[in-house]
Design an enzyme around this catalytic site. Structure first.
Site, PDB file in Angstrom:
ATOM      1  N   GLU A  50       0.735  -1.554   0.343  1.00  0.00           N
ATOM      2  CA  GLU A  50       0.241  -0.030  -0.345  1.00  0.00           C
ATOM      3  C   GLU A  50       0.890   1.231   0.021  1.00  0.00           C
ATOM      4  OE1 GLU A  50      -3.219   2.011   2.319  1.00  0.00           O
ATOM      5  OE2 GLU A  50      -2.379   0.844   4.005  1.00  0.00           O
ATOM      6  N   LYS A 119      -9.885   2.009  -2.922  1.00  0.00           N
ATOM      7  CA  LYS A 119      -9.854   1.580  -1.384  1.00  0.00           C
ATOM      8  C   LYS A 119     -11.729   1.797  -1.267  1.00  0.00           C
ATOM      9  CE  LYS A 119      -7.740   2.241   3.427  1.00  0.00           C
ATOM     10  NZ  LYS A 119      -6.358   2.182   3.849  1.00  0.00           N
ATOM     11  N   CYS A 160      -5.645  -3.147   3.160  1.00  0.00           N
ATOM     12  CA  CYS A 160      -5.600  -2.021   4.258  1.00  0.00           C
ATOM     13  C   CYS A 160      -6.821  -2.397   5.143  1.00  0.00           C
ATOM     14  CB  CYS A 160      -4.737  -1.228   4.065  1.00  0.00           C
ATOM     15  SG  CYS A 160      -3.657  -1.164   6.045  1.00  0.00           S
TER      16      CYS A 160
END
Length: 282
Positions: A50, A119, A160
């Site tokens: 990331e 995301k 994440c």
């Protein structure tokens, strides 16, 4: 090695736990160098962490943000084609229409972009006395699931914090994904507590392989990443794991083993779809 369906039954996966500096050009150069090294060691699917091209932090996203396609994704496309691999480009801050996103791009062996995942779940947390962080101060959320096909298996993407949401992984499983990849940067509070636990949970629940790719730990950074890039098999076993330093983690993904586990414990066919369900809305 080929499975009965004609798909390849195993392949080598490489996770690049990159040390990320404040100099974007250096990050890109070192990332591409490590991709070449992974390819030379037989990796067919390579993944970056990331925020691999910029420091992680709300104060950096706007300064480092790019359009897609742009400088960073062009480099990823070129090195994927040069090495004839599938490249999961970690994530970068993306600017589009005046909004910023935390975005993962995937490139195939011909250099074409196969997926772009923004995301979905933004990291807004407050653990008193330990960590407070609010991605939504600068970032906008993505609104879609992201999957891509390889000759080996279908792959589902998250970034994440997306990993904390079991429904997302379940939908990827329902759609036929056998490998879930999460570039991520857990911190020194959530990392030791939940990083490995979440991966093992997602893997066992859905009988899939789960891989996470973190930046290397930099104690001097404003946000200190936990590191420990990891691969978990469908039995819930950790089969590869990094420490905190910059490194490349290799593992062979065995889809025959995945098929055997699903046969031995057939939860996918035993779900009570008459009683409950998780659905993809868009």
């Amino acid at each position: 090695m080929r499975a009965a369906s004609g798909a390849m039954a195993s392949f080598r996966l490489a996770l690049i736990q990159l040390h990320v500096s404040a100099v974007k050009s250096d990050n890109l150069q070192r990332a591409c160098g490590l991709v070449r090294e992974a390819s030379a060691k037989g990796a067919k699917v390579v993944a970056l962490p990331e925020c691999f091209n910029s420091p992680y932090g709300t104060q950096y996203f706007k300064e480092y943000a790019e359009k897609i396609p742009g400088e960073s994704t062009q480099k990823l496309s070129e090195v994927a084609k040069e090495c004839n691999i599938y490249l999961i480009g970690g994530s970068i801050p993306e600017e589009d229409g005046g909004k910023l996103y935390n975005t993962c791009t995937v490139f195939g062996p011909d250099g074409a972009m196969l997926a772009k995942h923004r995301k979905v779940h933004l990291f807004d947390i407050n653990v008193p006395g330990k960590i407070q962080f609010k991605e939504s101060e600068t970032l906008s959320p993505g609104n879609s699931f992201s999957m891509f096909d390889t000759p080996y298996c279908k792959v589902g993407l998250g970034i994440c914090y997306d990993m904390r949401f079991a429904e997302m992984a379940q939908i990827y499983g329902q759609k036929g994904c056998q490998l879930l990849i999460y570039p991520g940067a857990f911190n020194l509070t959530t990392g030791p507590a939940h990083w490995e636990l979440l991966q093992r949970g997602r893997a066992v629940d859905n009988q899939v392989y789960v891989a996470t790719i973190s930046p290397a730990r930099d104690e001097k950074a404003s946000y200190v990443a936990w590191g420990h890039s990891t691969v978990v098999n469908p039995w819930g076993e950790v089969i590869a794991k990094a420490g905190a330093e910059e490194t490349v983690v290799y593992t062979d993904i065995d889809l025959k083993k995945l098929a055997e586990i699903r046969q031995q414990i057939p939860i996918l066919s035993q779900k009570r779809c008459d009683l409950y369900g998780v659905e993809m809305k868009k």
